[in-house]
Enzyme design. Structure first.
Site, PDB file in Angstrom:
ATOM      1  CG  ASN A  40      -2.018   0.983   1.165  1.00  0.00           C
ATOM      2  OD1 ASN A  40      -2.217   1.600   0.127  1.00  0.00           O
ATOM      3  ND2 ASN A  40      -2.749   1.151   2.258  1.00  0.00           N
ATOM      4  CD1 TRP A  66      -7.753   2.785  18.720  1.00  0.00           C
ATOM      5  CD2 TRP A  66      -6.492   4.592  19.124  1.00  0.00           C
ATOM      6  NE1 TRP A  66      -6.575   2.347  19.288  1.00  0.00           N
ATOM      7  CE2 TRP A  66      -5.786   3.437  19.547  1.00  0.00           C
ATOM      8  CE3 TRP A  66      -5.902   5.844  19.281  1.00  0.00           C
ATOM      9  CZ2 TRP A  66      -4.504   3.508  20.120  1.00  0.00           C
ATOM     10  CZ3 TRP A  66      -4.630   5.922  19.843  1.00  0.00           C
ATOM     11  CH2 TRP A  66      -3.943   4.772  20.255  1.00  0.00           C
ATOM     12  CB  ALA A  67     -11.397   5.047  23.155  1.00  0.00           C
ATOM     13  N   PRO A  68      -8.767   2.436  23.102  1.00  0.00           N
ATOM     14  CG  PRO A  68      -6.456   2.173  23.032  1.00  0.00           C
ATOM     15  CD  PRO A  68      -7.552   3.076  22.572  1.00  0.00           C
ATOM     16  CD1 TRP A  82     -27.213  19.060  26.256  1.00  0.00           C
ATOM     17  CD2 TRP A  82     -25.156  18.330  25.808  1.00  0.00           C
ATOM     18  NE1 TRP A  82     -26.710  19.854  25.249  1.00  0.00           N
ATOM     19  CE2 TRP A  82     -25.435  19.428  24.958  1.00  0.00           C
ATOM     20  CE3 TRP A  82     -23.913  17.697  25.700  1.00  0.00           C
ATOM     21  CZ2 TRP A  82     -24.535  19.914  24.015  1.00  0.00           C
ATOM     22  CZ3 TRP A  82     -23.006  18.180  24.769  1.00  0.00           C
ATOM     23  CH2 TRP A  82     -23.315  19.278  23.936  1.00  0.00           C
ATOM     24  N   GLY A  97      -9.495  -1.529  19.776  1.00  0.00           N
ATOM     25  CA  GLY A  97     -10.142  -0.447  20.507  1.00  0.00           C
ATOM     26  C   GLY A  97     -10.860   0.548  19.635  1.00  0.00           C
ATOM     27  CD  GLU A 305      -2.436   1.801  17.429  1.00  0.00           C
ATOM     28  OE1 GLU A 305      -2.815   0.627  17.527  1.00  0.00           O
ATOM     29  OE2 GLU A 305      -1.298   2.193  17.772  1.00  0.00           O
ATOM     30  CG  LEU A 307       3.844   6.781  13.433  1.00  0.00           C
ATOM     31  CD1 LEU A 307       4.687   5.638  12.888  1.00  0.00           C
ATOM     32  CD2 LEU A 307       4.605   8.098  13.316  1.00  0.00           C
ATOM     33  CG  ASP A 329       5.822  25.476  16.502  1.00  0.00           C
ATOM     34  OD1 ASP A 329       6.427  26.553  16.383  1.00  0.00           O
ATOM     35  OD2 ASP A 329       5.527  24.966  17.604  1.00  0.00           O
ATOM     36  CD  GLU A 383       9.994  27.210  15.365  1.00  0.00           C
ATOM     37  OE1 GLU A 383       9.799  28.343  15.802  1.00  0.00           O
ATOM     38  OE2 GLU A 383       9.544  26.180  15.897  1.00  0.00           O
TER      39      GLU A 383
END
Length: 669
Positions: A40, A66-68, A82, A97, A305, A307, A329, A383
């Site tokens: 790929n 994504w929240a493993p 709410w 996750g 994840e 990256l 920066d 920078e």
């Protein structure tokens, strides 16, 4: 991989570190193979923004996160009053996750507010989704929420195929919020209508926009980012920003943005910190995950994840907003575990030792490859204050793929020089060395001052030169000595910085006309005042003040650089330097530059060696239209003189060099 020998020829000291350099290149290649699984391309891997977050497809809404470490996640907001409701509970669809919810079209509409309620072992918390593309702050409660952004008529690009030019970048650094004169936060639309025309007329060919990614604290100058995929809503809508970029493109001006991937704000509800209850989801665990000086979080660039998140972020801004590149920066903070704090970088060992974050280097190389794969014409700028070798060198030649690096030592040099010594004590030899002390293998961008030099606690360059006399003595007919000195030196500093620059030049908005004072964003210490967080354009618009003369000078200086392609040619060649007389003369792009920095002495018939021929003066900092004294004759022609002494073949030129003046001569015959 064998690095081309010219890399080591340019800097023989690097040969001592050949193994380390080639190991870095191998790491980059291997990491790309790992991420793309060998079949790929990198752009395919960096497609997270098309998968995560909220999307409308096939007449339904799909949201993924994504929240493993999460046990359960609920979508809450105006859709649910709410409250947590089972019908808005996300389903865990992978062991990695990843969570997902699919909703019918009628459940959400344009401008609805929402967020996540995440439960984890031993705790819970409200969170703004990590891939949110629109985040707004309630003006009363000051709470941030994600917002559904699904306008009936998406923005229709007028110039969708704009390509960056091949010319040297002449960058106008700007901040949307402080670009207006009123004591308030400016808007994208105001910038398009009132500031863009100024940039067009000034001649700059690239705009660098600061503080675009959403940030909770306005006074952070945009460097404490919470929502990496959201254009700051305090300046207006996504369509307003797109219109700004499109309008710049219509004028042939490229637009790049400051991208902050060196750290993230430590806020938890609206940021990424402890997003799923762990401190190490996006960041390093323990002390390494905290930036003590900035009170922010440090990314773990080895995580796949992370990256995906950061590379996808690069792709998003290129594709969604048509940005033409990035200024990365805080590179120094990324590159070293010590973040560059307290380091002088006097030894090459520091570039290849244990304190280097090799994962960060690998990420930066992959980011550059991705950006240029998607947009071969895109511009990337590093920078970095440390002088890390190879940043602006292609990976194939031993570097990390940036197009340019900032010559950050030059503005610091000017501030030290102006702040700590009188100009009669300036050493022209040292000045020449500092302006030309660049790594020849790296393309670089020089500048006299950026936003950094004018932040509270410091001052703009011209305010350092003139001081409080700027308040009362800038009228056309006022012959104040300090103002006269400051204007003359301001012009010399800008001309010699541009004409010796490596491959590009930068100016921060307003400094082209000598904007006074300093920058200070509203904060408790100044009673939340916007007085110093704006640009006083009325100063340059008033024909009875001297500011417009400096603007004329800068405009014509930029035009000169473009007309003669000064920054597209090889480095300047010194012809003459005299420390006692404070004279510097050099050649570049077929032009001859001569500077007299002496505070009191003007020189008639001043001679130095020059290539034989006839020269015509085409630019003169002492011209009356630039606030000078008009001591030189416009268009004056000079012929070199043959030295008739025995056995001599010298040709020299004789010039009148008034005090504190810079001139440019064109070879005409």
């Amino acid at each position: 991989m064998i690095i081309q020998e010219r890399y080591y020829k340019n800097d023989p000291f690097l040969k001592l570190y050949q193994d380390a350099i080639e190991n870095r290149i191998t790491n980059i290649i291997n990491k790309e193979i790992l991420l793309t699984k060998g079949n790929n391309n990198l752009a395919g891997f960096a497609s997270g923004y098309n998968y995560f977050g909220l999307h409308f497809s096939n007449n339904q809404w799909i949201f993924r996160e994504w929240a493993p470490n999460a046990d359960s996640i609920f979508l809450i907001g105006e859709i649910s009053g709410w409250q947590e409701k089972n019908k808005y509970s996300l389903n865990k669809i992978s062991e990695a996750g990843i969570w997902e919810i699919v909703l019918p079209e009628e459940d959400l509409k344009h401008k609805d507010l929402y967020r996540l309620k995440i439960h984890w072992p031993g705790g819970e918390g409200d969170r703004v989704p990590s891939y949110a593309t629109r985040v707004v702050q309630d003006p009363q409660t000051l709470i941030f929420n994600a917002q559904v952004w699904f306008p009936q008529f998406p923005y229709n690009w007028r110039f969708p195929d704009f390509k960056c030019f091949k010319d040297a970048p002449l960058i106008y650094e700007a901040h949307i919020g402080m670009a207006q004169e009123e004591e308030k936060i400016g808007a994208y639309r105001e910038f398009t209508e009132t500031i863009l025309p100024r940039i067009v007329s000034s001649g700059y060919n690239m705009i660098q926009l600061m503080a675009i990614q959403e940030h909770p604290y306005y006074g952070s100058f945009g460097y404490q980012v919470s929502n990496f995929f959201a254009a700051s809503s305090r300046f207006g809508t996504p369509e307003d920003l797109k219109e700004l970029i499109d309008s710049a493109h219509s004028e042939g001006i490229a637009v790049i943005m400051d991208i902050i991937h060196s750290h993230a704000v430590s806020n938890e509800v609206e940021g990424l910190s402890r997003f799923d209850g762990t401190i190490y989801q996006y960041f390093h665990d323990g002390p390494r995950g905290m930036h003590s000086a900035w009170d922010s979080r440090c990314f773990d660039y080895n995580k796949t994840e992370v990256l995906n998140f950061l590379l996808s972020n690069c792709r998003y801004w290129l594709e969604e907003y048509h940005f033409d590149g990035f200024r990365f920066d805080g590179i120094t903070s990324m590159l070293y575990l010590h973040h560059g704090l307290g380091e002088a970088f006097t030894s090459y060992d520091g570039y290849f030792g244990q304190d280097v974050d090799e994962d960060a280097l690998t990420y930066l190389a992959l980011a550059n490859k991705l950006i240029h794969d998607i947009r071969p014409d895109a511009v990337t700028i590093a920078e970095d204050i440390s002088g890390m070798p190879g940043l602006a060198v292609p990976v194939s030649e031993g570097g990390f793929g940036f197009d340019y690096r900032f010559a950050m030592g030059i503005p610091d040099f000017w501030i030290r020089l102006v702040k700590d010594s009188y100009d009669e004590d300036w050493s022209t030899g040292h000045l020449w060395y500092e302006l030309n002390n660049k790594r020849i293998e790296d393309k670089s961008i020089s500048y006299c001052e950026s936003h950094d030099q004018a932040l509270v606690g410091d001052q703009s360059l011209i305010f350092r030169l003139i001081g409080v006399d700027m308040y009362d003595h800038m009228t056309i007919d006022d012959n104040n000595f300090r103002v006269d000195r400051g204007i003359a030196l301001h012009k010399l500093i800008r001309l010699i910085t541009l004409s010796t620059a490596g491959n590009g030049y930068l100016n921060f908005m307003g400094n082209e006309f000598g904007h006074p004072e300093w920058i200070d964003f509203p904060r408790q210490g100044n009673n939340w005042s916007y007085h110093y967080a704006r640009r006083q354009w009325h100063l340059v618009d008033d024909p009875m003040l001297k500011y417009h003369l400096l603007a004329n000078y800068d405009r014509d200086m930029i035009s000169l650089a473009k007309q003669f392609h000064i920054l597209e040619t090889s480095a300047p060649k010194l012809l003459y330097e005299n420390a006692y007389d404070k004279i510097i003369a050099f050649r570049r792009a077929g032009l001859l530059f001569a500077f007299n920095f002496h505070p009191t002495s003007s020189f008639t018939n001043y001679c130095f060696d020059a290539p034989p021929g006839t020269y015509q003066m085409i630019f003169d900092s002492d011209a009356i239209i630039y606030g000078g004294h008009g001591r030189l004759i416009p268009g004056h022609v000079h012929k070199t003189i043959f030295d008739e002494t025995k056995d001599s073949k010298r040709q020299f030129i004789s010039l009148y060099l008034p005090t504190r003046t810079g001139i440019v001569l064109k070879y005409i015959e």
